[in-house]
Design an enzyme around this catalytic site. Structure first.
Site, PDB file in Angstrom:
ATOM      1  N   GLU A   1       2.190   4.654  -7.304  1.00  0.00           N
ATOM      2  CA  GLU A   1       3.208   4.021  -5.845  1.00  0.00           C
ATOM      3  C   GLU A   1       3.986   4.548  -5.643  1.00  0.00           C
ATOM      4  O   GLU A   1       3.830   4.999  -4.265  1.00  0.00           O
ATOM      5  CB  GLU A   1       2.613   2.151  -5.773  1.00  0.00           C
ATOM      6  CG  GLU A   1       1.068   2.237  -5.422  1.00  0.00           C
ATOM      7  CD  GLU A   1       0.024   2.355  -4.491  1.00  0.00           C
ATOM      8  OE1 GLU A   1       0.308   2.612  -3.852  1.00  0.00           O
ATOM      9  OE2 GLU A   1      -1.078   2.893  -4.880  1.00  0.00           O
TER      10      GLU A   1
ATOM     11  N   TYR B   1      12.405  12.751  -2.146  1.00  0.00           N
ATOM     12  CA  TYR B   1      12.915  11.545  -1.655  1.00  0.00           C
ATOM     13  C   TYR B   1      13.431  11.187  -2.885  1.00  0.00           C
ATOM     14  O   TYR B   1      12.757  10.180  -3.460  1.00  0.00           O
ATOM     15  CB  TYR B   1      11.490  10.901  -1.162  1.00  0.00           C
ATOM     16  CG  TYR B   1      10.961  11.044   0.223  1.00  0.00           C
ATOM     17  CD1 TYR B   1      11.461  11.105   1.471  1.00  0.00           C
ATOM     18  CD2 TYR B   1       9.881  12.174   0.488  1.00  0.00           C
ATOM     19  CE1 TYR B   1      11.413  11.629   2.744  1.00  0.00           C
ATOM     20  CE2 TYR B   1       9.818  12.548   1.959  1.00  0.00           C
ATOM     21  CZ  TYR B   1      10.169  12.500   2.566  1.00  0.00           C
ATOM     22  OH  TYR B   1       9.955  12.780   3.412  1.00  0.00           O
TER      23      TYR B   1
ATOM     24  N   TYR C   1       5.507  -1.941   1.274  1.00  0.00           N
ATOM     25  CA  TYR C   1       4.077  -1.445   0.889  1.00  0.00           C
ATOM     26  C   TYR C   1       4.204  -1.271  -0.803  1.00  0.00           C
ATOM     27  O   TYR C   1       3.154  -1.941  -1.169  1.00  0.00           O
ATOM     28  CB  TYR C   1       4.535   0.239   1.409  1.00  0.00           C
ATOM     29  CG  TYR C   1       3.590   1.258   0.710  1.00  0.00           C
ATOM     30  CD1 TYR C   1       1.817   1.198   1.220  1.00  0.00           C
ATOM     31  CD2 TYR C   1       3.942   1.832  -0.655  1.00  0.00           C
ATOM     32  CE1 TYR C   1       1.677   1.995   0.717  1.00  0.00           C
ATOM     33  CE2 TYR C   1       2.230   2.939  -1.276  1.00  0.00           C
ATOM     34  CZ  TYR C   1       1.365   2.922  -0.778  1.00  0.00           C
ATOM     35  OH  TYR C   1       0.717   2.693  -1.389  1.00  0.00           O
TER      36      TYR C   1
ATOM     37  N   ASP D   1       0.244   1.128   5.246  1.00  0.00           N
ATOM     38  CA  ASP D   1       1.133   2.438   5.198  1.00  0.00           C
ATOM     39  C   ASP D   1       0.313   3.402   6.616  1.00  0.00           C
ATOM     40  O   ASP D   1      -0.354   2.662   7.609  1.00  0.00           O
ATOM     41  CB  ASP D   1       0.819   3.415   4.053  1.00  0.00           C
ATOM     42  CG  ASP D   1      -0.766   3.454   3.987  1.00  0.00           C
ATOM     43  OD1 ASP D   1      -1.352   2.818   4.633  1.00  0.00           O
ATOM     44  OD2 ASP D   1      -1.348   4.206   2.723  1.00  0.00           O
TER      45      ASP D   1
END
Ligand code: SF4
Length: 365
Positions: free
Chosen positions: A43, A88, A126, A144
């Site tokens: 995730e 990220y 999330y 999401d």
């Protein structure tokens, strides 16, 4: 109006979605496990990243860090190296820190209490809803990007999906629809529907299991939803970068641990000012960042790269060290490395685009 209003036919909607998901979901490795850590890894990776990209990283990451204890004990640089190219990077840094907290305060067990889990670094709404529903059957709805698009179309919602203030509306509807008897499967089914059927472009309405609940389909407005606020134009920056060689080694610097690309290594450089040449910017930036005087030997290449909120055009030069002792201003570390050592360090994607062009001949200077 659609034949069935979704909010008045919640049970029928859940059944239609669940039946479709059981038959049509993609076989993905994180769906074959009940391990909280492995599902958490997936995730974290899946945030902002496509499944096909995550598939390249998931198994190697678990091979390197098979459980939360391994991850907690490892060095941040090794985590960033395993994450290299996934982007990220705050996700990797936060996940690493969260693993350490899980080991220090939760006996190495992923917290099954949503409130405790959500206190961990990087665990936002999330991740909390996805992991807690899938692993611990907690009735928390995911909202999401895929789910928001599906909901916007099903309910013909005017709320722009890319506006933060819309989130609570989508979350409220997702919560109303959530099948609390199997919240993990419901959340995955909604996300799967958005990813494979109710796609951003050309949704496959003919094969949609919930078409009979869909307002935009009923009203022939599929191509008008979801609504989005117009995005601002993405700025483009001109960057000059120097591959500085000295005694057969190349200079690399490490970015501060926070912020964009935090903790990654790169070749020194920075923005080209107005009316400045890229060559002069390269020499100036190296002087400002690491206190070295260099001269440009040759032009290596130009690299273009797009980040989420801006783009860069990067001119890369081969520079020769002339004088000075490294004094860092902005980077937090530096190394003079041989070409063999480049692969030991995590670099941003934009640097990888020219690293392959840095040949051994450069290292003879
Ligand atoms: Fe999406 Fe079409 Fe299904 Fe509506 S009918 S939910 S627009 S795929």
């Amino acid at each position: 109006m659609p034949k069935k209003s979704i909010l008045k036919s919640v049970t029928q909607f859940q059944t239609a979605l669940s039946d479709w998901y059981r038959q049509h979901h993609r076989k993905l490795p994180w769906r074959e496990t009940a391990c909280p850590y492995q599902i958490w890894v997936s995730e974290v990776m899946l945030q902002q990243t496509q499944v096909k990209t995550v598939l390249r990283y998931y198994h190697p990451f678990l091979a390197a860090f098979p459980d939360v204890g391994h991850l907690a004990r490892t060095d941040t640089q090794a985590v960033l190296k395993a994450w290299e190219g996934l982007g990220y990077y705050a996700r990797a840094r936060n996940f690493h820190r969260a693993a350490q907290i899980v080991c220090d305060r939760h006996n190495g067990l992923v917290p099954s209490n949503p409130a405790d889990f959500q206190k961990l670094p990087g665990v936002g709404d999330y991740i909390a809803a996805a992991v807690q529903s899938i692993v611990f059957n907690r009735p928390l709805a995911v909202a999401d990007g895929n789910v928001k698009r599906v909901l916007a179309r099903l309910n013909q919602m005017p709320n722009p999906v890319n506006q933060a203030s819309s989130y609570r509306h989508f979350k409220a509807i997702a919560t109303q629809l959530l099948d609390t008897t199997q919240p993990g499967q419901f959340n995955q089914a909604m996300m799967e529907l958005g990813a494979t059927v109710c796609r951003p472009q050309k949704p496959d309405c003919d094969n949609c299991p919930v078409q009979s609940f869909c307002q935009v389909f009923e009203n022939n407005r599929v191509d008008k939803y979801p609504r989005r606020t117009p995005s601002k134009p993405i700025p483009e920056y001109h960057i000059a970068v120097g591959v500085v060689s000295h005694n057969g080694r190349l200079l690399i610097t490490r970015r501060a641990d926070h912020g964009l690309l935090g903790g990654l290594w790169e070749f020194p450089g920075g923005k080209v000012c107005k009316h400045e040449t890229a060559e002069n910017a390269c020499i100036r930036e190296i002087r400002e960042e690491v206190n070295l005087e260099v001269k440009i030997l040759s032009y290596i290449t130009q690299v273009k790269h797009a980040y989420t909120h801006f783009k860069i055009v990067m001119d890369v030069f081969h520079c020769l060290y002339l004088s000075g002792k490294v004094k860092l201003n902005s980077p937090v570390d530096y190394k003079w490395i041989t070409s063999d050592e480049i692969s030991n360090y995590p670099f941003p994607k934009a640097n990888h685009k020219f690293i392959r062009r840095i040949f051994i001949p450069l290292l003879t200077f």
